[in-house]
Motif scaffolding. Structure first.
Motif, PDB file in Angstrom:
ATOM      1  N   ILE A 132       0.999   0.657   6.747  1.00 59.21           N
ATOM      2  CA  ILE A 132       1.665   1.188   5.552  1.00 59.21           C
ATOM      3  C   ILE A 132       3.166   1.350   5.790  1.00 59.21           C
ATOM      4  O   ILE A 132       3.981   1.068   4.917  1.00 59.21           O
ATOM      5  N   GLY A 133       3.511   1.755   7.022  1.00 60.07           N
ATOM      6  CA  GLY A 133       4.918   1.951   7.351  1.00 60.07           C
ATOM      7  C   GLY A 133       5.736   0.667   7.256  1.00 60.07           C
ATOM      8  O   GLY A 133       6.958   0.709   7.106  1.00 60.07           O
ATOM      9  N   ALA A 134       5.060  -0.487   7.347  1.00 61.05           N
ATOM     10  CA  ALA A 134       5.775  -1.766   7.324  1.00 61.05           C
ATOM     11  C   ALA A 134       5.883  -2.336   5.915  1.00 61.05           C
ATOM     12  O   ALA A 134       6.508  -3.368   5.712  1.00 61.05           O
ATOM     13  N   LEU A 135       5.265  -1.680   4.929  1.00 63.74           N
ATOM     14  CA  LEU A 135       5.300  -2.189   3.561  1.00 63.74           C
ATOM     15  C   LEU A 135       6.598  -1.794   2.864  1.00 63.74           C
ATOM     16  O   LEU A 135       7.227  -0.801   3.209  1.00 63.74           O
ATOM     17  N   SER A 136       6.977  -2.571   1.845  1.00 68.08           N
ATOM     18  CA  SER A 136       8.151  -2.223   1.049  1.00 68.08           C
ATOM     19  C   SER A 136       7.801  -1.011   0.188  1.00 68.08           C
ATOM     20  O   SER A 136       6.641  -0.659   0.012  1.00 68.08           O
ATOM     21  N   LYS A 137       8.840  -0.382  -0.346  1.00 66.56           N
ATOM     22  CA  LYS A 137       8.632   0.857  -1.094  1.00 66.56           C
ATOM     23  C   LYS A 137       7.714   0.650  -2.299  1.00 66.56           C
ATOM     24  O   LYS A 137       6.858   1.479  -2.594  1.00 66.56           O
ATOM     25  N   GLY A 138       7.905  -0.484  -2.975  1.00 63.99           N
ATOM     26  CA  GLY A 138       7.074  -0.775  -4.140  1.00 63.99           C
ATOM     27  C   GLY A 138       5.600  -0.864  -3.769  1.00 63.99           C
ATOM     28  O   GLY A 138       4.742  -0.312  -4.445  1.00 63.99           O
ATOM     29  N   TYR A 139       5.315  -1.569  -2.647  1.00 66.28           N
ATOM     30  CA  TYR A 139       3.931  -1.679  -2.205  1.00 66.28           C
ATOM     31  C   TYR A 139       3.382  -0.316  -1.794  1.00 66.28           C
ATOM     32  O   TYR A 139       2.241   0.022  -2.085  1.00 66.28           O
ATOM     33  N   GLN A 140       4.216   0.465  -1.105  1.00 62.06           N
ATOM     34  CA  GLN A 140       3.756   1.790  -0.682  1.00 62.06           C
ATOM     35  C   GLN A 140       3.352   2.611  -1.896  1.00 62.06           C
ATOM     36  O   GLN A 140       2.334   3.296  -1.896  1.00 62.06           O
ATOM     37  N   HIS A 141       4.176   2.508  -2.938  1.00 59.96           N
ATOM     38  CA  HIS A 141       3.882   3.266  -4.146  1.00 59.96           C
ATOM     39  C   HIS A 141       2.552   2.820  -4.747  1.00 59.96           C
ATOM     40  O   HIS A 141       1.759   3.634  -5.211  1.00 59.96           O
ATOM     41  N   ARG A 142       2.325   1.505  -4.713  1.00 57.15           N
ATOM     42  CA  ARG A 142       1.086   1.002  -5.299  1.00 57.15           C
ATOM     43  C   ARG A 142      -0.138   1.391  -4.463  1.00 57.15           C
ATOM     44  O   ARG A 142      -1.232   1.572  -5.003  1.00 57.15           O
ATOM     45  N   VAL A 143       0.064   1.524  -3.134  1.00 56.35           N
ATOM     46  CA  VAL A 143      -1.050   2.001  -2.301  1.00 56.35           C
ATOM     47  C   VAL A 143      -1.374   3.449  -2.680  1.00 56.35           C
ATOM     48  O   VAL A 143      -2.537   3.844  -2.757  1.00 56.35           O
ATOM     49  N   GLY A 144      -0.311   4.221  -2.963  1.00 59.81           N
ATOM     50  CA  GLY A 144      -0.522   5.608  -3.419  1.00 59.81           C
ATOM     51  C   GLY A 144      -1.315   5.637  -4.712  1.00 59.81           C
ATOM     52  O   GLY A 144      -2.215   6.466  -4.892  1.00 59.81           O
ATOM     53  N   LEU A 145      -1.018   4.719  -5.601  1.00 58.52           N
ATOM     54  CA  LEU A 145      -1.732   4.639  -6.874  1.00 58.52           C
ATOM     55  C   LEU A 145      -3.182   4.203  -6.639  1.00 58.52           C
ATOM     56  O   LEU A 145      -4.118   4.754  -7.243  1.00 58.52           O
ATOM     57  N   ALA A 146      -3.365   3.249  -5.731  1.00 57.13           N
ATOM     58  CA  ALA A 146      -4.720   2.770  -5.407  1.00 57.13           C
ATOM     59  C   ALA A 146      -5.575   3.932  -4.913  1.00 57.13           C
ATOM     60  O   ALA A 146      -6.743   4.072  -5.278  1.00 57.13           O
ATOM     61  N   GLN A 147      -4.977   4.766  -4.092  1.00 57.23           N
ATOM     62  CA  GLN A 147      -5.663   5.933  -3.544  1.00 57.23           C
ATOM     63  C   GLN A 147      -6.132   6.866  -4.663  1.00 57.23           C
ATOM     64  O   GLN A 147      -7.262   7.371  -4.643  1.00 57.23           O
ATOM     65  N   ALA A 148      -5.276   7.059  -5.684  1.00 59.16           N
ATOM     66  CA  ALA A 148      -5.634   7.966  -6.785  1.00 59.16           C
ATOM     67  C   ALA A 148      -6.764   7.379  -7.627  1.00 59.16           C
ATOM     68  O   ALA A 148      -7.540   8.116  -8.227  1.00 59.16           O
ATOM     69  N   MET A 149      -6.871   6.033  -7.635  1.00 57.37           N
ATOM     70  CA  MET A 149      -7.887   5.386  -8.474  1.00 57.37           C
ATOM     71  C   MET A 149      -9.258   5.337  -7.815  1.00 57.37           C
ATOM     72  O   MET A 149     -10.269   5.109  -8.481  1.00 57.37           O
TER      73      MET A 149
END
Lengths: 236, 267
Positions: A132-149
């Protein structure tokens, strides 16, 4: 029974009143746009709804359960994307989603299918084995959204879900949220009015901790449009 | 309990994917090997001396060096105990402080998980990582068992060695529990590590203060110090009182950590 029922909700931080006797209800399956200038109390309200912060006064009920008295029942029903996506940079996307899935009592094949579903929906399926630390900010944000879903919670509370995304990603995330309408109740905060217009049915505008307006998007757009209403209500 | 295990698994995963655990293992291996070589050298010298002049002519406290267990292992474990006091705070510092700093605490607190499950999961991982750190030093008893010899059969007295390791585990587990509590109070790992070290070292060395005061305070302070509680066990005498003493402190720290985490719901 409404999905969210808020009565006289108040939060005080020492000498500062963050939210002041809020009252509103959100019906099941609705998408609510939560608007307000910076510091109006949007994040505080969301933190109380998820059970992360206790209210100083008043009550908040999710699906009939009091967030303070029955936090576990409430937490089983919500997916939450905080302002800062809660990510562990040293984990891979897959390990992270597995971890959150387990905490949400998903397991086995069900968990696998869910991870498949949310990563496809958020466009992160190709990044599953990257840190996760190597992902761009946009991807990180989308992983956060994936987690909520994960686990298709009855209520999703999304604090600025499109923050830090480029226009194309923004459109994608909004499309995704819109596609969930009717199946899940969604509360999303933002300060971009166009986004609310695109997907929400109802809008709640708060200013300095108080409800400034709560109505359907059509009503609030009457006259000069949503922008004008917003500026009029929040400049007071 | 399933949630606690999921959290423990995540914690251990992070310990081993970041350099921290490996740095601590290296430090423990390096420092303990220095002491091992030094202590073994001293042991050999006394043995040579005794061969020349016989044990009877040596001062009575040299009797310690008659066998490898008392002459090497007990001495070595005593130094490992001190190393543990230094390294354990670095392992416990991130437990809660890091969750608060990177805002993942919000995730844990909004998932359907009880605060006590979070605390127990974290502590379980803490126990795992400190056991692994101490486990590195097991190589020294095995080296001695393999290459050493004594006049009475087995090169080492395994019951003494086992009790020595039990004492170290008790101390390590206690410092990790203290460290977890302190970590739950701050966002800064540095602050957590530093205060844990100060508290653990002071608690360990309370016995020194005891010498300067009169009874009955002296007995109380002596009783409370880690050092005096461990003294018998380190020499190979099982001491159930010490076991109760350390387990009590650990439970107390877990309860305090739970209060600190649960306080989020109230303030």
């Amino acid at each position: 029974m409404p999905m969210i029922e808020v009565t006289n909700l108040t939060k005080r931080y020492r000498d500062r009143l963050a939210i002041d006797h809020l009252n509103f209800t959100v019906e099941k399956g609705e998408i609510l746009g939560f608007l307000g200038p910076n510091g109006a109390g949007k994040s505080t309200t969301m933190k109380i709804l998820t059970g992360f912060l206790p209210p100083s006064e008043g009550k908040a009920k999710i699906d009939g359960f009091d967030v303070f008295e029955q936090p576990l029942e409430v937490k089983k029903r919500i997916g939450y994307l905080p302002e800062t996506p809660p990510l562990y940079p040293e984990m891979t996307v897959r390990a992270y989603l597995r971890f959150v899935g387990r905490l949400k009592a998903l397991g086995g094949d069900n968990l696998k299918a869910e991870i498949d579903r949310v990563t496809k929906a958020t466009g992160t399926a190709t990044e599953l084995d990257r840190l996760i630390g190597a992902l761009s900010k946009g991807y990180q944000h989308r992983v956060g959204l994936a987690q909520a879903m994960l686990g298709s919670p009855a209520l999703m509370i999304l604090d600025e879900p499109t923050e830090g995304l480029d226009p194309k990603q923004r459109a994608g995330v909004l499309e995704l949220i819109k596609s969930l309408a009717g199946k899940q109740t969604i509360v999303l905060s933002t300060h971009i009015l166009a986004e609310v217009k695109a997907i929400a049915q109802k809008v709640l505008i708060i200013n300095r901790g108080k409800v400034a307006a709560y109505d359907s998007i059509d009503k609030l757009s009457e006259g000069g449009g949503l922008e004008e209403t917003f500026i009029k209500l929040t400049s007071a | 309990m399933r949630n606690a295990l999921a959290i423990a698994r995540k914690e251990l995963g992070i310990y081993f994917t970041t350099p921290l655990a490996w740095i601590i293992f290296t430090a423990m291996g390096f420092l303990s090997s220095l002491f091992f070589v030094g202590i073994l050298g001293g042991f050999k010298q006394v043995q040579e001396l005794a061969r020349q002049v016989t044990w009877a002519k040596l001062p009575p406290d040299y009797a310690l060096f008659k066998n490898l267990t008392d002459g090497v292992i007990v001495q070595l474990l005593g130094t490992v105990l001190i190393i543990t006091l230094f390294v354990a705070p670095f392992l416990s510092m991130r437990l809660f402080a890091e969750e608060r700093r990177q805002k993942t605490f919000e995730l844990l607190m909004t998932c359907p998980v009880r605060p006590i499950e979070i605390v127990l999961g974290k502590y379980l991982a803490a126990l795992g990582i400190i056991s692994a750190t101490l486990g590195i030093t097991l190589i020294y008893p095995f080296i001695l068992a393999l290459f050493g010899s004594s006049e009475s059969g087995s090169a080492l007295e395994w019951s003494t060695v086992t009790l020595g390791y039990l004492s170290m585990l008790l101390l390590g587990a206690t410092v990790m529990a203290i460290g977890m509590f302190i970590s739950s109070l701050t966002e800064s790992q540095m602050v957590a590590a530093f205060f844990t070290f100060v508290v653990a070292l002071a608690w360990f060395a309370l016995g020194m203060v005891a010498q300067q005061v009169d009874e009955p305070v002296r007995s109380v302070i002596t009783y409370l110090s880690f050092d005096s509680q461990l003294r018998n066990m380190m020499k190979g005498v099982f001491d159930p009182k010490a076991l109760v003493f350390f387990v009590t402190i650990i439970v107390l720290q877990i309860v305090l950590t739970h209060r600190a985490v649960d306080a989020q719901r109230w303030t």
